[in-house]
Write a protein that holds these residues in place. Structure first.
Motif, PDB file in Angstrom:
ATOM      1  N   ASP A  71      -2.123   1.877  11.712  1.00  0.00           N
ATOM      2  CA  ASP A  71      -2.812   1.071  10.697  1.00  0.00           C
ATOM      3  C   ASP A  71      -1.950   0.875   9.451  1.00  0.00           C
ATOM      4  O   ASP A  71      -1.994  -0.172   8.804  1.00  0.00           O
ATOM      5  CB  ASP A  71      -4.163   1.709  10.324  1.00  0.00           C
ATOM      6  N   ARG A  72      -1.112   1.876   9.122  1.00  0.00           N
ATOM      7  CA  ARG A  72      -0.210   1.726   7.981  1.00  0.00           C
ATOM      8  C   ARG A  72       0.816   0.626   8.252  1.00  0.00           C
ATOM      9  O   ARG A  72       1.158  -0.158   7.362  1.00  0.00           O
ATOM     10  CB  ARG A  72       0.526   3.039   7.695  1.00  0.00           C
ATOM     11  N   MET A  73       1.304   0.577   9.483  1.00  0.00           N
ATOM     12  CA  MET A  73       2.272  -0.464   9.825  1.00  0.00           C
ATOM     13  C   MET A  73       1.605  -1.840   9.842  1.00  0.00           C
ATOM     14  O   MET A  73       2.235  -2.845   9.488  1.00  0.00           O
ATOM     15  CB  MET A  73       2.918  -0.163  11.173  1.00  0.00           C
ATOM     16  N   ASP A  74       0.339  -1.905  10.235  1.00  0.00           N
ATOM     17  CA  ASP A  74      -0.398  -3.171  10.134  1.00  0.00           C
ATOM     18  C   ASP A  74      -0.475  -3.622   8.678  1.00  0.00           C
ATOM     19  O   ASP A  74      -0.318  -4.810   8.367  1.00  0.00           O
ATOM     20  CB  ASP A  74      -1.810  -3.018  10.709  1.00  0.00           C
ATOM     21  N   ALA A  75      -0.722  -2.661   7.780  1.00  0.00           N
ATOM     22  CA  ALA A  75      -0.788  -2.988   6.353  1.00  0.00           C
ATOM     23  C   ALA A  75       0.576  -3.431   5.833  1.00  0.00           C
ATOM     24  O   ALA A  75       0.663  -4.291   4.941  1.00  0.00           O
ATOM     25  CB  ALA A  75      -1.292  -1.774   5.567  1.00  0.00           C
ATOM     26  N   TYR A  76       1.628  -2.870   6.376  1.00  0.00           N
ATOM     27  CA  TYR A  76       2.990  -3.251   6.014  1.00  0.00           C
ATOM     28  C   TYR A  76       3.242  -4.716   6.361  1.00  0.00           C
ATOM     29  O   TYR A  76       3.747  -5.491   5.543  1.00  0.00           O
ATOM     30  CB  TYR A  76       3.942  -2.335   6.777  1.00  0.00           C
ATOM     31  N   PHE A  96       6.007  -7.736  -3.051  1.00  0.00           N
ATOM     32  CA  PHE A  96       6.149  -7.036  -1.774  1.00  0.00           C
ATOM     33  C   PHE A  96       6.860  -5.702  -1.979  1.00  0.00           C
ATOM     34  O   PHE A  96       6.434  -4.676  -1.438  1.00  0.00           O
ATOM     35  CB  PHE A  96       6.930  -7.898  -0.787  1.00  0.00           C
ATOM     36  N   ILE A  97       7.940  -5.707  -2.754  1.00  0.00           N
ATOM     37  CA  ILE A  97       8.667  -4.460  -3.021  1.00  0.00           C
ATOM     38  C   ILE A  97       7.739  -3.426  -3.650  1.00  0.00           C
ATOM     39  O   ILE A  97       7.692  -2.260  -3.240  1.00  0.00           O
ATOM     40  CB  ILE A  97       9.866  -4.715  -3.957  1.00  0.00           C
ATOM     41  N   GLU A  98       6.987  -3.846  -4.648  1.00  0.00           N
ATOM     42  CA  GLU A  98       6.062  -2.929  -5.318  1.00  0.00           C
ATOM     43  C   GLU A  98       4.993  -2.421  -4.359  1.00  0.00           C
ATOM     44  O   GLU A  98       4.634  -1.229  -4.371  1.00  0.00           O
ATOM     45  CB  GLU A  98       5.414  -3.625  -6.506  1.00  0.00           C
ATOM     46  N   ALA A  99       4.484  -3.301  -3.505  1.00  0.00           N
ATOM     47  CA  ALA A  99       3.410  -2.929  -2.585  1.00  0.00           C
ATOM     48  C   ALA A  99       3.863  -1.872  -1.594  1.00  0.00           C
ATOM     49  O   ALA A  99       3.162  -0.877  -1.357  1.00  0.00           O
ATOM     50  CB  ALA A  99       2.893  -4.165  -1.852  1.00  0.00           C
ATOM     51  N   ILE A 100       5.029  -2.056  -0.993  1.00  0.00           N
ATOM     52  CA  ILE A 100       5.445  -1.087   0.027  1.00  0.00           C
ATOM     53  C   ILE A 100       5.880   0.234  -0.605  1.00  0.00           C
ATOM     54  O   ILE A 100       5.687   1.306  -0.012  1.00  0.00           O
ATOM     55  CB  ILE A 100       6.538  -1.651   0.946  1.00  0.00           C
ATOM     56  N   CYS A 101       6.422   0.173  -1.804  1.00  0.00           N
ATOM     57  CA  CYS A 101       6.770   1.424  -2.489  1.00  0.00           C
ATOM     58  C   CYS A 101       5.505   2.180  -2.894  1.00  0.00           C
ATOM     59  O   CYS A 101       5.477   3.416  -2.873  1.00  0.00           O
ATOM     60  CB  CYS A 101       7.663   1.149  -3.691  1.00  0.00           C
ATOM     61  N   MET A 103       2.772   2.093  -1.142  1.00  0.00           N
ATOM     62  CA  MET A 103       2.319   2.674   0.117  1.00  0.00           C
ATOM     63  C   MET A 103       3.068   3.966   0.408  1.00  0.00           C
ATOM     64  O   MET A 103       2.488   4.945   0.887  1.00  0.00           O
ATOM     65  CB  MET A 103       2.513   1.669   1.262  1.00  0.00           C
ATOM     66  N   GLN A 104       4.364   3.985   0.114  1.00  0.00           N
ATOM     67  CA  GLN A 104       5.129   5.217   0.267  1.00  0.00           C
ATOM     68  C   GLN A 104       4.591   6.320  -0.642  1.00  0.00           C
ATOM     69  O   GLN A 104       4.453   7.472  -0.233  1.00  0.00           O
ATOM     70  CB  GLN A 104       6.594   4.973  -0.069  1.00  0.00           C
ATOM     71  N   ALA A 105       4.334   5.964  -1.891  1.00  0.00           N
ATOM     72  CA  ALA A 105       3.881   6.957  -2.857  1.00  0.00           C
ATOM     73  C   ALA A 105       2.528   7.548  -2.479  1.00  0.00           C
ATOM     74  O   ALA A 105       2.236   8.704  -2.794  1.00  0.00           O
ATOM     75  CB  ALA A 105       3.810   6.332  -4.247  1.00  0.00           C
ATOM     76  N   ALA A 106       1.707   6.758  -1.793  1.00  0.00           N
ATOM     77  CA  ALA A 106       0.360   7.214  -1.430  1.00  0.00           C
ATOM     78  C   ALA A 106       0.363   8.124  -0.208  1.00  0.00           C
ATOM     79  O   ALA A 106      -0.617   8.832   0.036  1.00  0.00           O
ATOM     80  CB  ALA A 106      -0.538   6.008  -1.171  1.00  0.00           C
ATOM     81  N   ASP A 107       1.452   8.116   0.555  1.00  0.00           N
ATOM     82  CA  ASP A 107       1.454   8.849   1.823  1.00  0.00           C
ATOM     83  C   ASP A 107       2.880   9.290   2.124  1.00  0.00           C
ATOM     84  O   ASP A 107       3.715   8.478   2.518  1.00  0.00           O
ATOM     85  CB  ASP A 107       0.921   7.946   2.936  1.00  0.00           C
ATOM     86  N   ARG A 108       3.147  10.573   1.963  1.00  0.00           N
ATOM     87  CA  ARG A 108       4.506  11.077   2.163  1.00  0.00           C
ATOM     88  C   ARG A 108       4.985  10.823   3.591  1.00  0.00           C
ATOM     89  O   ARG A 108       6.160  10.517   3.822  1.00  0.00           O
ATOM     90  CB  ARG A 108       4.554  12.572   1.846  1.00  0.00           C
ATOM     91  N   GLY A 109       4.084  10.977   4.552  1.00  0.00           N
ATOM     92  CA  GLY A 109       4.474  10.724   5.933  1.00  0.00           C
ATOM     93  C   GLY A 109       4.916   9.289   6.143  1.00  0.00           C
ATOM     94  O   GLY A 109       5.941   9.018   6.785  1.00  0.00           O
ATOM     95  N   PHE A 110       4.158   8.353   5.581  1.00  0.00           N
ATOM     96  CA  PHE A 110       4.516   6.945   5.736  1.00  0.00           C
ATOM     97  C   PHE A 110       5.792   6.625   4.980  1.00  0.00           C
ATOM     98  O   PHE A 110       6.557   5.746   5.387  1.00  0.00           O
ATOM     99  CB  PHE A 110       3.373   6.048   5.264  1.00  0.00           C
ATOM    100  N   ALA A 111       6.039   7.327   3.884  1.00  0.00           N
ATOM    101  CA  ALA A 111       7.288   7.138   3.156  1.00  0.00           C
ATOM    102  C   ALA A 111       8.471   7.378   4.081  1.00  0.00           C
ATOM    103  O   ALA A 111       9.485   6.681   4.028  1.00  0.00           O
ATOM    104  CB  ALA A 111       7.350   8.082   1.951  1.00  0.00           C
TER     105      ALA A 111
END
Length: 228
Positions: A71-76, A96-101, A103-111
């Motif tokens: 689901d995180r990759m779908d959001a990506y 886009f840059i701000e959005a994906i960064c 997403m990283q900050a919200a989830d260490r695993g996804f980072a």
């Protein structure tokens, strides 16, 4: 009429589905907290199941990572599509840059997922490729508008994501918004006109090899040990 007991095979399927759901939820918690280096044993403990049960559902750690972050990759991918819809090319690119960064900050695993390649997880990698193709279009639009420096390279996105993941890991517990300053500084450095030339970008194959090594480390066979 009171319904009778479920047939044995239906009860087994229901139990299996519940266990799978518990494992995925537990893995999400563990990976978000500890990163992808967390052991499969720690996921099993979080889920309250035995290690054998975990491996019956997910034969390899890569399979579990793919299930957790689908689901995180779908959001990506959705973030890329939203950026492409922006009427201003620079706003779309920077957003886009701000959005994906974020997403990283919200989830260490996804980072870590964003800077790691998992060749066996085909669905996850297909989403990554779809997002990358959209990003290429964002770059072209921003350069054509004269707002993105001409020597910006796609490798710069990977470098930013690696740097941001490091900031999230290093400072997330005590300075959770530190990543925002890093990202703002880097986005400003991407904007045209450029203040000066940049060193050569690393080769694509060198970055891909680094991402492969990161993936291999995350799914190392030692994770099968229940004592890890």
């Amino acid at each position: 009429m009171t319904p009778g007991p479920k047939p044995p095979d239906q009860s087994l399927r229901s139990d299996a589905e519940r266990n799978r759901g518990r494992i995925v939820a537990a893995a999400r918690t563990v990976f978000e907290r500890d990163g992808l280096g967390a052991s499969m044993a720690s996921v099993a403990r979080e889920a309250g199941v035995g290690i054998a049960t975990l491996f019956r559902h997910f034969g390899a750690k890569e399979d579990l990572i793919a299930a957790v972050f689908a689901d995180r990759m779908d959001a990506y991918v959705a973030a890329v599509n939203e950026a492409l819809d922006a009427p201003d090319p620079w706003a779309g690119f920077a957003g886009f840059i701000e959005a994906i960064c974020a997403m990283q900050a919200a989830d260490r695993g996804f980072a870590e997922v964003l800077t790691t390649t998992f060749p066996a997880a085909e669905g996850l990698e297909e989403r990554r490729e779809a997002a990358f193709q959209g990003f290429l279009e964002l770059v072209d639009r921003a350069k054509d508008s004269g707002q993105l420096r001409e020597d910006f390279a796609t490798q710069d996105l990977v470098l930013l994501l690696v740097a941001n993941a490091g900031v999230v890991t290093f400072a997330g517990g005590t300075a959770p918004d530190a990543w925002r300053r890093l990202v703002a500084l880097v986005i400003q450095s991407f904007q045209a006109p450029a203040r000066g030339p940049l060193p050569a970008a690393p080769a694509d194959d060198a970055l891909y090899e680094a991402m492969l090594r990161a993936g291999a480390a995350s799914v190392a066979s030692r994770e099968r040990s229940s004592t890890t």
